[in-house]
Enzyme design. Structure first.
Site, short mmCIF file in Angstrom:
data_model
loop_
_atom_site.label_atom_id
_atom_site.label_comp_id
_atom_site.label_asym_id
_atom_site.label_seq_id
_atom_site.Cartn_x
_atom_site.Cartn_y
_atom_site.Cartn_z
N ILE A 20 36.50 32.76 35.54
CA ILE A 20 35.34 31.96 35.96
C ILE A 20 34.15 32.25 35.04
CG2 ILE A 20 33.85 31.37 37.90
CD1 ILE A 20 36.10 32.51 39.75
N ASP B 267 31.43 43.23 29.52
CA ASP B 267 32.79 43.21 30.08
C ASP B 267 33.56 44.42 29.57
OD1 ASP B 267 35.61 42.33 30.66
OD2 ASP B 267 34.63 40.43 31.15
N ASN C 11 40.50 42.86 32.57
CA ASN C 11 41.29 41.65 32.86
C ASN C 11 40.77 40.45 32.07
OD1 ASN C 11 43.50 40.59 34.35
ND2 ASN C 11 42.07 39.46 35.66
N LYS D 238 40.22 41.58 41.79
CA LYS D 238 40.30 40.46 42.74
C LYS D 238 41.66 40.23 43.39
CE LYS D 238 41.48 37.11 39.21
NZ LYS D 238 41.42 35.75 38.72
N SER E 266 33.12 35.31 47.93
CA SER E 266 34.37 34.58 48.17
C SER E 266 34.42 34.12 49.61
CB SER E 266 35.54 35.53 47.89
OG SER E 266 36.72 35.06 48.47
N TYR F 289 39.80 44.18 49.42
CA TYR F 289 39.10 43.28 48.49
C TYR F 289 38.00 42.53 49.24
CZ TYR F 289 38.11 38.98 45.95
OH TYR F 289 37.46 37.92 45.35
N LYS G 124 33.70 42.64 49.00
CA LYS G 124 32.77 41.50 48.87
C LYS G 124 31.73 41.55 49.99
CE LYS G 124 34.41 39.47 45.23
NZ LYS G 124 33.66 39.56 43.98
P1 NAD Z 1 38.81 37.73 36.20
O1 NAD Z 1 39.62 38.94 36.47
O2 NAD Z 1 39.40 36.68 35.33
O3 NAD Z 1 37.39 38.14 35.60
C1 NAD Z 1 36.75 39.34 35.95
C2 NAD Z 1 36.19 39.93 34.65
O4 NAD Z 1 35.47 41.14 34.97
C3 NAD Z 1 37.26 40.34 33.65
O5 NAD Z 1 36.91 39.86 32.37
C4 NAD Z 1 37.25 41.86 33.69
O6 NAD Z 1 37.63 42.42 32.43
C5 NAD Z 1 35.83 42.16 34.07
N1 NAD Z 1 35.61 43.43 34.78
C6 NAD Z 1 36.26 43.88 35.89
N2 NAD Z 1 35.76 45.07 36.26
C7 NAD Z 1 34.77 45.38 35.40
C8 NAD Z 1 33.89 46.48 35.26
N3 NAD Z 1 33.95 47.52 36.08
N4 NAD Z 1 32.99 46.47 34.25
C9 NAD Z 1 32.94 45.44 33.38
N5 NAD Z 1 33.76 44.37 33.45
C10 NAD Z 1 34.67 44.34 34.45
O7 NAD Z 1 38.42 37.12 37.63
P2 NAD Z 1 37.78 35.71 38.00
O8 NAD Z 1 38.80 34.90 38.68
O9 NAD Z 1 37.05 35.16 36.85
O10 NAD Z 1 36.76 36.19 39.13
C11 NAD Z 1 35.40 36.48 38.84
C12 NAD Z 1 34.71 36.91 40.12
O11 NAD Z 1 34.83 35.86 41.08
C13 NAD Z 1 35.30 38.15 40.76
O12 NAD Z 1 34.25 38.94 41.26
C14 NAD Z 1 36.14 37.61 41.88
O13 NAD Z 1 36.26 38.51 42.95
C15 NAD Z 1 35.35 36.38 42.30
N6 NAD Z 1 36.19 35.38 42.98
C16 NAD Z 1 37.31 34.90 42.34
C17 NAD Z 1 38.14 33.99 43.01
C18 NAD Z 1 39.40 33.48 42.35
O14 NAD Z 1 40.27 32.97 43.07
N7 NAD Z 1 39.54 33.54 41.02
C19 NAD Z 1 37.82 33.55 44.29
C20 NAD Z 1 36.65 34.03 44.89
C21 NAD Z 1 35.85 34.96 44.21
N1 UFG Z 2 51.07 30.20 47.88
C1 UFG Z 2 52.42 29.97 47.86
N2 UFG Z 2 53.15 30.53 46.86
C2 UFG Z 2 52.60 31.29 45.87
C3 UFG Z 2 51.20 31.52 45.90
C4 UFG Z 2 50.47 30.97 46.92
O1 UFG Z 2 52.95 29.28 48.73
O2 UFG Z 2 53.33 31.78 44.99
C5 UFG Z 2 50.25 29.59 48.95
C6 UFG Z 2 49.55 30.59 49.83
O3 UFG Z 2 50.40 30.99 50.89
C7 UFG Z 2 48.34 29.79 50.30
C8 UFG Z 2 48.02 28.89 49.10
O4 UFG Z 2 49.23 28.84 48.35
O5 UFG Z 2 48.70 28.97 51.39
C9 UFG Z 2 46.91 29.42 48.22
O6 UFG Z 2 47.20 30.76 47.86
P1 UFG Z 2 46.39 31.54 46.72
O7 UFG Z 2 47.01 32.89 46.57
O8 UFG Z 2 46.27 30.69 45.50
O9 UFG Z 2 44.93 31.63 47.31
P2 UFG Z 2 44.42 32.32 48.66
O10 UFG Z 2 43.77 31.24 49.44
O11 UFG Z 2 45.44 33.10 49.32
O12 UFG Z 2 43.39 33.38 48.07
C10 UFG Z 2 42.15 32.98 47.54
C11 UFG Z 2 41.67 33.98 46.49
C12 UFG Z 2 41.40 35.32 47.11
C13 UFG Z 2 40.53 35.19 48.33
C14 UFG Z 2 41.12 34.18 49.28
C15 UFG Z 2 40.29 33.95 50.50
O13 UFG Z 2 42.62 34.13 45.46
O14 UFG Z 2 40.72 36.11 46.17
O15 UFG Z 2 41.25 32.93 48.60
O16 UFG Z 2 39.11 33.32 50.15
F1 UFG Z 2 40.43 36.39 48.96
#
Ligand code: NAD
Ligand code: UFG
Length: 335
Positions: free
Chosen positions: A12, A31, A35, A84, A124, A148, A152
């Site tokens: 993101i 960063d 990841n 995450k 989240s 996790y 948050k």
């Molecule tokens: P991501 O893992 O792709 O990006 C996270 C970045 O943070 C990475 O580049 C990693 O190297 C860096 N990082 C982690 N710990 C660090 C530290 N201690 N110091 C410096 N850098 C660090 O994840 P993303 O999907 O881009 O998510 C970004 C944020 O959004 C996270 O906080 C995540 O919890 C939140 N979020 C993500 C989702 C999702 O589904 N992707 C949903 C809700 C919230």
């Molecule tokens: N799912 C499958 N097969 C897979 C992966 C997912 O059937 O291999 C299903 C899950 O059961 C769910 C839907 O697809 O019904 C979405 O699953 P994701 O894992 O993509 O996403 P979640 O909603 O479970 O999780 C997301 C974020 C988490 C956050 C959560 C709650 O990835 O970080 O939303 O907000 F905690």
């Protein structure tokens, strides 16, 4: 404005850095690459036609954060850095509390010492716990179902406490629903290491032939087709929400805002949309439910529209098309 973006090399963060550069901001990525990938930053610069600054460091290193803030005259922080993976957080809770909670405490302390008091935080929808009512509005009760989610929730509480003690702070807490898709160029996207936990990257790897079939976790939920329903949001729409939030932080506040579309799609609807977008088959098997999953989760995004003047523009077909474009151009992710 020079904006320090923690986790800017991640999924993101990279999309948000691109939009920030394109909007004319100076961007400093902080960063540790736990990841994220340096290649993402090169590609952002190519797409934007502008340079960004990189500091390789860990947010738990308060001195390093302070040095970066001071040296580059940063005026605001967008904070993505964090771990995450829900399942991993159950197995390694201390690692999650250290990285996410301790890391954020140090980041905030560094900001405080440098006189920087504007922050956009990646929260989240997980902070709503098991939904008591749908769609989820910002006033829905908060709870956590895993470490996790608790990290948050702790961070949100820390930010609310900080604001109570320092009402000159400008804080936006953005609660994301399910970010998917990629930049339309296909140059940046999600780069999952190992087996993806999330649905869309897994579906994309099945479509491209890296995996044989998708496990659909549960076919017996109380939803129209029995599979889980989520509010998928295009990552570029999400990135644009951060720009709007920064604009709105022109006055002191601590505001929680949902970023979702308000539309719920089932796992099978996502599979079908992805097959259409990719022209490939996505074989699947219905398997038992995944522990901790809820039947349905989708946003009431009306506050974001009222407060930010932001609304997601991209639908499920766009999300699948752009995710597939990224997957096809980068079958092994960034290499
Ligand atoms: P991501 O893992 O792709 O990006 C996270 C970045 O943070 C990475 O580049 C990693 O190297 C860096 N990082 C982690 N710990 C660090 C530290 N201690 N110091 C410096 N850098 C660090 O994840 P993303 O999907 O881009 O998510 C970004 C944020 O959004 C996270 O906080 C995540 O919890 C939140 N979020 C993500 C989702 C999702 O589904 N992707 C949903 C809700 C919230
Ligand atoms: N799912 C499958 N097969 C897979 C992966 C997912 O059937 O291999 C299903 C899950 O059961 C769910 C839907 O697809 O019904 C979405 O699953 P994701 O894992 O993509 O996403 P979640 O909603 O479970 O999780 C997301 C974020 C988490 C956050 C959560 C709650 O990835 O970080 O939303 O907000 F905690």
């Amino acid at each position: 404005m020079t904006i320090l973006v923690t986790g800017g090399a991640g999924y993101i963060g990279s999309h948000t850095c691109l939009e920030l550069l394109q909007a004319g901001h100076q961007v400093l990525v902080f960063d540790n690459f736990s990841n994220g990938h340096p290649e993402a930053l090169k590609r952002i610069e190519q797409l934007a036609g502008r340079r960004l600054t990189l500091v390789r460091g860990d947010i738990r290193d308060q001195d390093a954060v302070e040095a970066a803030l001071r040296q580059h005259g940063c005026t605001a922080v967008v904070h993505f850095a964090g771990l995450k993976a829900v399942g991993e957080s159950v197995e390694q809770p201390l690692r999650y509390y250290d990285n996410n909670v301790v890391g954020t405490q140090r980041l905030l302390a560094a900001m405080h010492n440098c006189g920087v008091n504007t922050i956009v935080f990646s929260s989240s929808a997980t902070v709503y716990g098991d939904p008591q009512r749908l769609p989820l509005a910002e006033d829905h009760p908060l709870s956590a179902t895993n470490p996790y989610g608790r990290s948050k929730l702790f961070i949100e509480d820390m930010l609310r406490d900080l604001y109570r003690a320092n009402p000159d702070w400008r804080i936006a807490i953005l609660r994301y629903f399910n970010p998917v898709g990629a930049h339309a160029s296909g140059r940046i996207g999600e780069n999952p290491l190992g087996t993806p936990n999330n649905l869309m990257p897994f579906v994309a790897q099945v479509a491209i032939g890296r995996r044989d079939f998708l496990n659909v976790w549960g076919g017996d939920y109380a939803t129209a087709d029995g599979t889980g329903v989520r509010d998928y949001i295009h990552v570029v729409d999400l990135a644009l929400g951060h720009l709007k939030a920064l604009q709105r932080l022109d006055v002191p506040q601590c505001t929680e805002i949902n970023l979702g579309t308000g539309n719920g799609y089932s796992v099978l609807e996502v599979v079908k949309a992805f097959e259409v977008a990719s022209g490939r088959a996505v074989p699947y098997r219905v398997s038992p439910r995944r522990a901790g999953d809820v039947a349905a989760c989708y946003a009431d995004p009306s506050y974001a529209e009222r407060f930010l003047g932001w609304k997601a523009q991209r639908g499920l077909a766009d999300m699948c098309r752009d995710h597939w474009n990224w997957q096809e151009q980068n079958p092994e992710g960034y290499v």
